[in-house]
Design an enzyme around this catalytic site. Structure first.
Site, PDB file in Angstrom:
ATOM      1  N   SER A 187       0.857  -1.175   0.000  1.00 57.41           N
ATOM      2  CA  SER A 187       0.000   0.000   0.000  1.00 57.41           C
ATOM      3  C   SER A 187       0.899   1.231   0.000  1.00 57.41           C
ATOM      4  CB  SER A 187      -0.891  -0.002   1.250  1.00 57.41           C
ATOM      5  OG  SER A 187      -1.505   1.250   1.472  1.00 57.41           O
ATOM      6  N   TYR A 228      -2.004  -1.291  10.390  1.00 59.33           N
ATOM      7  CA  TYR A 228      -2.067  -1.581   8.946  1.00 59.33           C
ATOM      8  C   TYR A 228      -0.774  -1.134   8.275  1.00 59.33           C
ATOM      9  CZ  TYR A 228      -3.871  -1.482   4.131  1.00 59.33           C
ATOM     10  OH  TYR A 228      -4.067  -1.686   2.791  1.00 59.33           O
TER      11      TYR A 228
END
Length: 277
Positions: free
Chosen positions: A159, A172
Site C-alpha cells: 500500500s 495496517y
C-alpha cells in the site's frame, strides 16, 4: 519530498523503459485473495490473458457466482478454488501443497489479501503480512528452479501506507511496511540467481473498495479519529483502474521493483539505501 527516503520515477519514464514483457502462455497462476475490489478486477484481467493454463484462487470462502462469471470469460483457462484459513499456518501449508501438486509447478503467485482492522492487531498482521509470508515460502517449493519449479514471479500487495506513515492506521501501516521489507529482501540478486523467482510489490493509493467503507470503526485508537475525515473526502481510484496498472507493472517483470498505483497512474518507486554491511 526531501524528507522521504524514496524517489518516484514519473509515469512517462516507465513507459519509455524497454522491458521484456511477460509471456502468460502455459502459465499456472495462484491468486491469494477475495472476490471483490482490486482482487476481483485482477482476476478479470488474468482471465483475459488467453493463453494462461490455470488460475488457482485461494481464499477463506468461495464465491460460486463470481467463479462462474470468471470462467465464462475464458473457457480455455482452467479455474480452480482452494479454501484456506489465513489465520492458520498449517491450513495455508496444506492448501498450497494441494495447489502445487494440482498444478505441478507455480509460475506466478499474487498475494492480494488485504484487511484494515487496526483494533484487531493479530488479525491485521496475520492477514496482511504473516499469511503472505507463509503462502510465499510454501509456494517457493513449486517455483524455485532448484526444487520443483521453473522460476517465476511473486507479486505482493502492499500500500502507499507501506511507504509512508499512516497515523490513523498504524497497525495496517506496520504490516504493509513489512510486505515491502519482505519483498525487497526476497528480491536479492543472489537469491534470484539461485531460485529464478522475481519479487515485486504493488502499493495502491486510495481505492473505492469495501475496505474504505467503515474507516472510523477501524482506526488505531481514538486519538486518530480526526485524521479520518481527510481520507474520507479524498478522491479515490476505481478498482479496475488500479488492476489495469498492476497488470502492466507485472508484465514488465522487474525484479525488486515497487510500484505506486494511484488515481489510475503507475509510478515506480526507487528506495534509497540507508545502510549496508
Amino acid at each position: 519530498m526531501n524528507k522521504r527516503h524514496w524517489i518516484l520515477v514519473q509515469p512517462q519514464s516507465v513507459a519509455n523503459k524497454q522491458h521484456k514483457m511477460y509471456d502468460w502462455t502455459g502459465k499456472n497462476v495462484v491468486f491469494a485473495g477475495g472476490f471483490t475490489g482490486i482482487g476481483f478486477q485482477l482476476l478479470h484481467q488474468l482471465m483475459q490473458r488467453q493463453k494462461v493454463k490455470m488460475i488457482g484462487i485461494m481464499h477463506r470462502m468461495e464465491n460460486v457466482e463470481m467463479m462462474q462469471k470468471l470462467q465464462a470469460e475464458n473457457a480455455s483457462v482452467k479455474l480452480v478454488f482452494m479454501q484456506v484459513n489465513l489465520m492458520d499456518k498449517s491450513s495455508i501449508e496444506q492448501a498450497m501443497q494441494k495447489m502445487g501438486q494440482l498444478m505441478g509447478n507455480i509460475d506466478v503467485l499474487i498475494n492480494c489479501e488485504d484487511v484494515l482492522l487496526d483494533k484487531d492487531v493479530d488479525t491485521t498482521i496475520a492477514i496482511n503480512l504473516t499469511s503472505m509470508m507463509h503462502m510465499t515460502m510454501k509456494a517457493m517449493v513449486y517455483m524455485d528452479k532448484t526444487q520443483m519449479g521453473h522460476g517465476g514471479l511473486v507479486v505482493n500487495m502492499s500500500s502507499v501506507y507501506g511507504l509512508e506513515p499512516a497515523p490513523a492506521f498504524a497497525v495496517y501501516a506496520a504490516a504493509k511496511h513489512g510486505v515491502i521489507g519482505f519483498t525487497r529482501s526476497m528480491a536479492d540478486r543472489h537469491i534470484y540467481e539461485k531460485t529464478g523467482v522475481m519479487f515485486m510489490a504493488m502499493c495502491p493509493g486510495l481505492t473505492n473498495t469495501e475496505m474504505m467503507m467503515n474507516l472510523r470503526d477501524n482506526v488505531t485508537w481514538e486519538h486518530s479519529m480526526h485524521l479520518v475525515e481527510a481520507i474520507e473526502s479524498a478522491k479515490r481510484q476505481k478498482p479496475e483502474e488500479a488492476a489495469n496498472q498492476i497488470i502492466k507493472a507485472i508484465e514488465m517483470m522487474k525484479n525488486g521493483s515497487m510500484w505506486i498505483i494511484d488515481m489510475g497512474q503507475l509510478k515506480e518507486v526507487n528506495l534509497q539505501m540507508q545502510w549496508q554491511m
